[in-house]
Structure formats: C-alpha cells, structure tokens
Design a protein around this motif. Structure first.
Motif, PDB file in Angstrom:
ATOM      1  N   HIS A  48       2.083   1.505   5.972  1.00 15.34           N
ATOM      2  CA  HIS A  48       1.192   2.475   6.580  1.00 15.34           C
ATOM      3  C   HIS A  48       1.964   3.699   7.059  1.00 15.34           C
ATOM      4  CE1 HIS A  48      -2.513  -0.020   6.685  1.00 15.34           C
ATOM      5  NE2 HIS A  48      -1.634  -1.011   6.638  1.00 15.34           N
ATOM      6  N   ALA A  49       1.224   4.734   7.381  1.00 16.14           N
ATOM      7  CA  ALA A  49       1.839   5.991   7.798  1.00 16.14           C
ATOM      8  C   ALA A  49       2.724   5.817   9.027  1.00 16.14           C
ATOM      9  CB  ALA A  49       0.751   7.033   8.065  1.00 16.14           C
ATOM     10  N   ASP A  50       2.401   4.843   9.876  1.00 14.85           N
ATOM     11  CA  ASP A  50       3.198   4.613  11.080  1.00 14.85           C
ATOM     12  C   ASP A  50       4.353   3.642  10.856  1.00 14.85           C
ATOM     13  OD1 ASP A  50       1.868   2.225  10.782  1.00 14.85           O
ATOM     14  OD2 ASP A  50       0.798   2.294  12.692  1.00 14.85           O
ATOM     15  N   GLY A  51       4.584   3.267   9.592  1.00 17.69           N
ATOM     16  CA  GLY A  51       5.674   2.366   9.253  1.00 17.69           C
ATOM     17  C   GLY A  51       5.311   0.896   9.270  1.00 17.69           C
TER      18      GLY A  51
ATOM     19  N   PRO B 225      -5.555   3.376   3.007  1.00 11.40           N
ATOM     20  CA  PRO B 225      -5.669   4.126   4.255  1.00 11.40           C
ATOM     21  C   PRO B 225      -4.877   5.430   4.164  1.00 11.40           C
ATOM     22  CG  PRO B 225      -5.128   1.819   4.679  1.00 11.40           C
ATOM     23  CD  PRO B 225      -4.979   2.029   3.212  1.00 11.40           C
ATOM     24  N   PRO B 226      -5.258   6.462   4.896  1.00 10.22           N
ATOM     25  CA  PRO B 226      -4.538   7.745   4.840  1.00 10.22           C
ATOM     26  C   PRO B 226      -3.048   7.576   5.130  1.00 10.22           C
ATOM     27  CG  PRO B 226      -6.582   7.991   6.070  1.00 10.22           C
ATOM     28  CD  PRO B 226      -6.429   6.530   5.810  1.00 10.22           C
ATOM     29  N   GLY B 227      -2.234   8.131   4.249  1.00  8.65           N
ATOM     30  CA  GLY B 227      -0.794   8.099   4.439  1.00  8.65           C
ATOM     31  C   GLY B 227      -0.112   6.824   4.019  1.00  8.65           C
ATOM     32  N   ALA B 228      -0.863   5.828   3.575  1.00  4.43           N
ATOM     33  CA  ALA B 228      -0.265   4.541   3.202  1.00  4.43           C
ATOM     34  C   ALA B 228       0.286   4.578   1.783  1.00  4.43           C
ATOM     35  CB  ALA B 228      -1.290   3.418   3.340  1.00  4.43           C
ATOM     36  N   ARG B 229       1.326   3.776   1.551  1.00  2.01           N
ATOM     37  CA  ARG B 229       1.888   3.568   0.222  1.00  2.01           C
ATOM     38  C   ARG B 229       1.792   2.085  -0.114  1.00  2.01           C
ATOM     39  NH1 ARG B 229       6.879   3.817   0.692  1.00  2.01           N
ATOM     40  NH2 ARG B 229       7.066   4.171   2.944  1.00  2.01           N
TER      41      ARG B 229
END
Length: 254
Positions: A225-228, A208-212
């Motif tokens: 995820h990008a939102d933590g 997903p975008p921004g995920a590590r």
C-alpha cells in the motif's frame, strides 16, 4: 485432438466455431453445464487439452476449456490468471474501447464499473499441492442479458453485454476470440515467464490508490500500500468458492 464421446456425453455435440488448431469445440446443451462437463471429460480421459465447451443459453455466455499443466498444482493454479486475461481481452475486442475491462481480486470481471462475470479454475479431486494435476479446467461466465431480472435499478452492481451495447448473437464470436487470446497468453507465459504473464493480469486489477501488486509463485497477491503496509490476498479460497457465482441460480450474481 481426441474427443471420445460416449453414452455418458449426452447433450454434447460439435460446436460451429472457428478455433485455433489446438482446440476442439463442443456445445454443452442442458445440464450439467460446460464447466462440469469439461471436468468430467478430462477426468475420464475422454478429452485432451484444448477441448473447449460452450453452453447454449440466452442469459449468459458460459465456456470451459481443458488445460494440460506441466508443474505442481501449487504453482499451476497461476493458469487461472491466463484464462482471466483471455476472457478480458475477448470482451474488450467487442466492447467500446473507451470503457475499460477490469478485475476485482481475483475472479470477477467488471465492465463500466459493474460486475459482468468471472472465471473459475477446477482440478482433479484429491490432487495434492506437490503433484502435477492430470488436467485443469478454466471456466468462465458472462451475463449476456438481464431481461428476466426485473427492474435494472434493483441490481445496480451488475451489468450485461446487452445493457452495455454489445452486438447481439455474440456467443460464438466471443468464444472464438477467447480461444485466440488464450493461445497468445500461454505463448507469453512460455516465452517470457510467469511474471510477465501475471503482470498482464495485474494491469487490469483494481487496486487501492497508490498500491502496487505482485503475484506470488503460489498465486496469492502481495499488495504494498501507499503507506508501506503489506497485504497478502489469497487465491485458493476464491477458486474453491467463486465470489461472482450465485449458488441459488448457478450463474453470475446480479
């Protein structure tokens, strides 16, 4: 390398492959396929690690290789990611360089945004998580042609080597390339550790975008995820039931 073919090995013969020294190639003609044959050979002690089987088919390229794990099953399953790397590297060797080869977690290989094939991992029945398996088998299948699948518009989620402009008669060169890349991938694991090795798999994983993402010692993926938000994506269920596999046809889902 020891290959002890007997009367139970009907349909197996030496493969005309140029392989690294650690490998011995066999052709699995007819049924059962390469994966089942490789597991049977490994389970009966009729083949050592490095035995590489390929199937004789026009619609798919199918292969299986016997591995010799040296750690408990719970962590040895990470060898699956090494096999996937080698498969993707082999496909990339022959495909247009501008089109990426990617993974959908954990076992599906995509090309040009469509499902091309996938990999699977097999181990001895009854082997406990804390025990070191006598063997593992990595198997893989790629769609070579969809000529018999009807209108391509009816199966837009999948593609084939033929549709993507790969060269014809690619089975043997691709299997040879897989063996070379597998050798290199395990060398990286041995020299630099599992984290470096699984990191190469993650570099191709669609996220997903921004995920590590990171691979846990047991093989599960840990996504941040990008939102933590943290998400765990398990490995084992898909190894038991591969997501790319069509039980009705025994090949890749179209």
């Amino acid at each position: 390398m020891t290959i002890q073919l007997d009367t139970g090995s009907a349909g197996l013969r030496p493969a005309p492959l140029v392989l690294p020294p650690a490998f011995t190639g066999l052709v699995a003609a007819g049924s059962p396929g390469a994966a089942e044959q490789a597991c049977r050979l490994a389970d009966t002690g009729a083949a050592d690690a490095g035995t590489l089987l390929m199937e004789e088919r026009d619609d798919v390229i199918a292969l299986a290789v016997v591995l010799a794990p040296n750690e408990p099953l719970a962590t040895a399953r990470r060898a699956f990611f090494v096999g996937m790397q080698a498969l993707a590297d082999a496909v990339g060797t022959f495909g247009p360089p501008e089109i990426p080869v990617t993974f959908l977690w954990p076992d599906t290989l995509t090309f040009n945004g469509a499902r091309l094939g996938g990999g699977a991992l097999h181990w001895p029945e009854g082997c406990r998580e804390a025990d070191t398996p006598d063997w593992l088998v990595f198997s893989a299948m790629l769609i070579a042609s969809k000529r018999d699948a009807g209108d391509p518009g009816l199966t837009p989620d999948s593609t084939s080597l033929e549709e993507e402009g790969f060269a014809q008669d690619l089975r043997e060169p691709l299997v040879e390339s897989f063996a070379r890349h597998l050798t290199k991938a395990f060398e990286i694991w041995s020299e630099d550790g599992a984290a470096r090795s699984t990191g190469r798999y993650l570099a191709r994983l669609a996220l997903p975008p921004g995920a590590r993402a990171a691979i846990e010692p047991g093989g599960d993926a840990r996504l941040v995820h990008a939102d933590g938000r943290v998400e765990i994506r398990p490995l084992l269920p898909t190894l038991v039931t591969p997501s790319w596999h069509d039980p009705a046809t025994g090949t890749v889902r179209l």
